[in-house]
Design a protein around this motif. Structure first.
Motif, short mmCIF file in Angstrom:
data_model
loop_
_atom_site.label_atom_id
_atom_site.label_comp_id
_atom_site.label_asym_id
_atom_site.label_seq_id
_atom_site.Cartn_x
_atom_site.Cartn_y
_atom_site.Cartn_z
N VAL A 1 36.12 13.97 -14.55
CA VAL A 1 35.37 14.18 -14.05
C VAL A 1 33.97 13.31 -13.56
N VAL A 2 33.21 13.36 -14.68
CA VAL A 2 32.41 12.05 -14.83
C VAL A 2 32.30 11.05 -14.90
N ALA A 3 33.45 10.31 -15.40
CA ALA A 3 33.19 8.85 -15.18
C ALA A 3 33.32 8.53 -13.57
N HIS A 4 34.08 9.16 -12.85
CA HIS A 4 34.08 9.30 -11.45
C HIS A 4 32.69 9.03 -10.91
N LEU A 5 31.74 9.67 -11.28
CA LEU A 5 30.37 10.27 -10.84
C LEU A 5 28.91 9.37 -11.98
N GLN A 6 30.21 8.20 -12.65
CA GLN A 6 29.43 7.31 -13.15
C GLN A 6 27.80 6.69 -12.44
N ASN A 7 28.78 5.54 -11.42
CA ASN A 7 28.03 5.32 -10.72
C ASN A 7 26.57 5.27 -9.04
N THR A 8 26.75 6.61 -9.20
CA THR A 8 26.71 7.47 -7.74
C THR A 8 24.78 7.72 -8.52
N ASN A 9 24.23 7.56 -9.63
CA ASN A 9 22.50 7.63 -10.16
C ASN A 9 22.33 8.76 -10.01
N ALA A 10 23.65 10.24 -10.56
CA ALA A 10 22.91 11.15 -10.43
C ALA A 10 23.02 11.51 -11.17
N THR A 11 21.63 12.80 -11.63
CA THR A 11 21.12 13.26 -12.66
C THR A 11 22.83 13.93 -13.61
N VAL A 12 23.94 14.08 -14.25
CA VAL A 12 24.92 14.81 -14.98
C VAL A 12 24.88 15.48 -15.74
N HIS A 13 24.40 16.65 -16.12
CA HIS A 13 24.48 17.11 -17.82
C HIS A 13 25.71 18.04 -18.13
N VAL A 14 26.66 18.16 -19.40
CA VAL A 14 27.49 18.27 -19.60
C VAL A 14 26.63 19.43 -21.03
N ALA A 15 27.38 20.30 -20.81
CA ALA A 15 27.13 21.51 -21.44
C ALA A 15 28.64 21.78 -22.11
N LEU A 16 28.09 21.26 -23.60
CA LEU A 16 29.17 21.33 -24.46
C LEU A 16 29.25 22.53 -25.55
N ARG A 17 30.79 22.85 -25.87
CA ARG A 17 30.67 23.75 -26.51
C ARG A 17 30.25 23.45 -28.87
N ARG A 18 30.99 22.12 -28.34
CA ARG A 18 31.09 21.19 -30.11
C ARG A 18 30.53 19.72 -29.87
N GLN A 19 29.55 19.42 -31.16
CA GLN A 19 28.91 18.12 -30.94
C GLN A 19 30.08 16.95 -31.00
N GLU A 20 30.91 17.18 -31.39
CA GLU A 20 32.12 16.71 -31.83
C GLU A 20 33.30 16.24 -30.52
N GLN A 21 32.56 16.66 -29.01
CA GLN A 21 33.00 16.32 -27.80
C GLN A 21 32.32 15.45 -27.37
N ILE A 22 31.18 14.88 -28.02
CA ILE A 22 30.32 13.35 -27.38
C ILE A 22 30.75 12.35 -27.24
N SER A 23 32.05 12.56 -28.85
CA SER A 23 32.56 10.97 -29.30
C SER A 23 34.20 10.96 -28.27
N CYS A 24 34.17 11.86 -27.24
CA CYS A 24 35.85 11.66 -26.74
C CYS A 24 34.76 11.34 -25.83
N PHE A 25 33.72 11.38 -25.54
CA PHE A 25 33.32 11.19 -23.98
C PHE A 25 32.66 9.12 -24.11
N LEU A 26 32.71 9.12 -25.16
CA LEU A 26 31.83 7.51 -25.60
C LEU A 26 33.11 6.99 -26.07
N ARG A 27 34.63 7.47 -26.33
CA ARG A 27 35.21 6.32 -26.20
C ARG A 27 35.68 5.85 -25.33
N GLU A 28 35.40 6.91 -23.69
CA GLU A 28 36.52 6.35 -22.88
C GLU A 28 35.13 5.00 -22.18
N GLY A 29 34.01 5.04 -22.68
CA GLY A 29 32.81 4.34 -22.16
C GLY A 29 32.18 5.18 -21.19
#
Length: 392
Positions: free
Chosen positions: A178-206
């Protein structure tokens, strides 16, 4: 001409364990030792080349994990490529993203290799086929992906997203998509994560993201125009009854994660399942048209392949005629006392005589394009290119 696709079929759990970075793909391409295109997506790993590749290093990377290897050659490989770029082998039938992924893989391969005209022709025709089908049958207007449907519904409801604030709860695959599909909209997207390591999952997908602590979700929800729940929690994670009536709510979790008021509209998995089912019906109606278009490209490929083979056959035959003419000229030089002009005339005369001899047979068989170059190869033994012709 030769053309092959090598692919690996594996479950998602296996693909998650073996994923090549862009640099690793470049190193692998160098090891393969021939011009090739490596197509790696969330659901596939394929290598397109002119000659068979050695699969040992690739298979070793999976270290005994359950995989299935498949290969296609020549026209079947080309057919497979056309089906891939049109999304016929995707988990989401007819999805758009695979065409873009193939285009990017082609552009990266062009930076690494100097493809010959034949490979350029194959890859560019595949892109043309994919673009034509998407233009003519407009499958992208009837998406099937849950995450894509959600992003499209947000755009439809909220319009220009440049000044919109979107809160996504969760760091799993659906949240990432969902976040990937919203990337080019220039919306402000905040993602609430339980674990810090989940950030790497997003970064790995660019995927770029603005992570926030999961505990801050209520604060950010009060300011959000859109709230999307996509966690794996088996319980309610956010009470939305205090939010503005204008806040768009999407609950993509099972079981549901949002607790809303009776008069609050919440998009759920059932909402998007019904929409996806209608879109699937539309896409299946157009499947026959897409397959017909693919068959048209296959027939064009066969005609092009015949022209290429014929061109190569004629070129090889000309080379043999030149060899015979040169050998005959050398023989005449040894036997006759000829000056330089006479030697040149003799060589030209021998070459012209050979072409005159072959003119009528060429014309007689040229009408049969299917058997034209096979007959020439058989008549003149053109497979034996290393054979030398000598006049004794």
């Amino acid at each position: 001409m030769e053309f092959e696709v090598f692919g690996i079929d594996a479950d998602q759990s296996v693909r998650d364990q073996v994923h090549y970075s862009e640099r690793e793909c470049m190193l692998l391409a160098q090891d393969i030792g021939q011009p090739c295109l490596i197509l790696q997506t969330c659901h596939r790993f394929e290598i397109y080349s002119k000659k068979p590749i050695d699969p040992d290093r690739i298979v070793q990377a999976y270290q005994g994990l359950p995989i299935k290897i498949y290969t296609y050659k020549d026209q079947e490989a080309y057919r497979h490529l056309l089906e891939v770029v049109n999304g016929l082998h995707s988990q989401i039938f007819g999805e758009d993203e695979i065409l873009h992924q193939f285009k990017m893989a082609y552009e990266r391969a062009c930076l690494s290799y100097d493809f010959d005209a034949a490979l350029h022709h194959i890859f560019q025709e595949a892109l043309r086929c994919g673009k034509e089908c998407r233009r003519d049958y407009q499958l992208s207007k009837h998406p099937l992906s849950l995450s894509y449907l959600a992003a499209q519904e947000i755009k439809k409801r909220k319009g220009d997203l440049r000044k919109r604030r979107i809160l996504v709860l969760g760091g799993g695959k659906i949240a990432q998509q969902v976040v990937a599909h919203l990337q080019n909209t220039n919306a402000t997207v905040h993602v609430a994560l339980r674990r810090q390591e989940q950030i790497s999952c997003f970064l790995r997908e660019g995927i770029e993201l603005a992570p926030i602590p999961f505990e801050a979700k209520e604060q950010y929800a009060q300011q959000a125009d859109v709230v999307i729940a996509a966690t794996s929690a088996p319980h309610i994670v956010l009470d939305t009854r205090s939010l503005s009536k204008e806040t768009m709510l999407l609950d993509l979790s099972s079981p549901r994660n949002l607790l809303g008021a009776i008069d609050q509209e919440i998009y759920t998995l059932d909402t998007f399942a019904a929409l996806s089912k209608r879109n699937l019906s539309f896409r299946q109606e157009n499947l026959e048209h897409i397959q017909e278009r693919i068959e048209h490209f296959i027939q064009e490929f066969k005609a092009w392949e015949t022209r290429q083979d014929t061109k190569e056959t004629i070129q090889t035959l000309h080379e043999q005629i030149d060899t015979i003419a040169n050998d005959t000229s050398l023989y005449l030089r040894r036997k006759l006392d000829l000056n330089e002009r006479e030697q040149r005339l003799a060589a030209q005369s021998v070459q012209a005589a050979l072409f005159r001899l072959l003119k009528t047979p060429f014309q007689n068989v040229k009408g049969d394009q299917e058997h034209y170059h096979p007959m020439l190869k058989a008549l003149f033994d053109l497979e034996e290119k290393e054979e030398e012709y000598h006049v004794s």
